[in-house]
Design an enzyme around this catalytic site. Sequence first.
Site: not given
Length: 695
Positions: A80, A83, A120, A156, A169, A366, A370, A377
Amino acid sequence: MNNNIDHTDPAKDMNTERGNGGETHQRAGDDTKVLTTQQGVAIADNQNSLKAGSRGPTLLEDFVLREKINHFDHERIPERIVHARGSAAHGYFELTESLEEYTTAKVLTETGKQTPLFTRFSTVAGNKGSKDTPRDVRGFAVKMYTEEGNWDIVGNNMPIFFIQDAMKFPDLIHAVKPEPDRGFPQAASAHDTFWDFVSLSPETMHNLIWLMSDRGLPRSLRMMEGFGIHSYRLINKDGKSTFVRFHWKPVLGVQSTTWDEAVKISGADPDYHRRDLFESINNGDYPEWEFGVQLFTEEEANAFPFDHLDATKLIPEELVPVKVVGKMVLNRYPDNFFAETEQVAFCPSHLPPGVDFSNDPLLQGRLFSYLDTQLSRLGSPNFAQIPINAPKCPFANNQQDGHMQMQVPKTRVLYEPQSLDLTRPRESAKRGFNSFHEQLDDGVKGRVRDESFADHYSQPRMFYRSQTATEQAHIATAYAFELGKVDTAHVRTRMLSHLIHIDEDLANRVATALGMELPEPADAAAPVQDLGTSKAVQTIGLTPDSLKGRMIGILVAEGSNSSEVKKFEDAAKAQGASVKIVAPNKEVVLDDGTRIQADERLAGGPSVMFDAIVSIIMPDQAKKLAKDSSALDWFNDAFNHCKAIAYCGATDEFILSKLPVEKDEFVTPLAELDAFISNAKSRLWEREPKVRDLA
Ligand code: HDD
């Protein structure tokens, strides 16, 4: 003690043979599972490649070798981008109070039902193999497999974020990650590029002060609060919207390490948090959080002295109380780290009907990021089919093909509208996700930020002024440490110019610790307001009066008094603590002849791994240990990290007397068992000014 030794060999049921290299092989017996290739062909020899002669070259023909190595070569996927370092667990969500008045989402209206989930936790800046205990924000991402689709609350352990707009970001992350020319520092914000960026972006001041507080150094993943951060909407059956912020409150309270301790833990056990999660779940001490909501209307929001669409602002609990309506329990560690913890893909855009987004510009960005990141990924838009990501409710659509497609649709009709197959899925206005019918004002299109986002100092001020004196000292010391690692003088000066707005005393303390003069205050985009204080943002004093979740270390050696060890072990466990036995050797014989296995050798079990320590050793052993620096550090560190200590006479005579350990009321002889148990329940901050020079 339950660590008596069992020397049973678990491999005794296998057929053991000597291979032609002399090594021992364990081969499948008639009723054991046989190792096969990916194609299902049984493998006869998994130790030797196919060669032309016993000392000759390896043959290309060896499909078993090539398949094995080929798969191995491709075991890694990109980590990632943020994170990367994380640990996770399965569990369930249970609603205790219905929110039917506010939402149609079944997960928030059907009390008593358990919804499976996967949570997670992560650090932000470090890579996948980095330590668990840097000063950092922690990710707190929950995937609930609701019967109306997956719901990801990707939050968070702090209730606010660094920036207000997703546009910033990539810059924030480039600034905090290792500097690109030199490739360091790893998992650390204490370097020039980070402080350069944040000092030029005053909106970061609020998250920064939380990061400098003890919340940046969690004692355990089980002892962190979680926050959904942004405002979301709940939508009820009449289509009415209520704003909501989501909270997870740990039953064990919020607990932290000290900086010195965190640094030492990272050397002693880089997997400190992951191991703690693994051990606590395997011991049946299931981590638990209360689930709470802050609910407010648009009209109430309009009266707040800040804009709730700004993710750098929290909503003080004194203004809108947190209503506890459920709980989360984590009760199963993943079976396979890669398949589950690594491949889980969280997306804030995953929501069930009855919950909706707000216009927070950070959240809006966001919603794109994601989904997009999972393509690089996990390699394919079919990542949702990976078992950890797949919904547990029925799902059906017309998406087809793509890399790693696991589904085999048996139809000619993968489109809509259609009239050829009436059994195929169709849209449903009644059950489907309906966005809230928000009336938008006739704004002008532009790259703009509302004036209501301009106040960057009032909430950090509220946070600082809400803290106890001990916590304020930790915050000032953390700023001094981090800025002390910044070589560029004008960056440090610029930071001080912001701190003046937050609190002049704080700015002075940091400036003095750095040996610098206070500059002129920074230009403030909006006047700083005094918002009062909020006890909910403290940590000290808010931990439960309990040993639950804490770890006690008992030092023993040859000939230690077995019944004394048992007494302390039983007393600690009766109060909910876990106990680890530490000894100079891995196996020791106690005074009653029992041979026990220590959980840790002294050299590998420093006292930073425990919340309180006990020493039960005989004089000859104490004399030996008095010459061993790992033993001296054991006591010294426990004392300096403000922990309770229980000692025997020999420990006192031969070890404590040699150390600068001043026996205060929290360093007690073995006879005072009750006092020790009570002292071990919390960190003994009263001692701190004696052992540390804080800013
Ligand atoms: Fe993010 C991962 C939390 C802002 C882009 N983020 C990620 C994870 C957490 C957060 C907990 C790890 C999820 C996991 O365990 O797999 N992020 C936050 C919070 C934010 C936030 C609480 C602000 C309130 N993030 C944010 C922004 C962007 C991203 C503004 C981009 C515009 N975040 C990502 C990402 C990651 C990610 C690059 C990396 C891996 C992943 O998504 O799946 O897309």
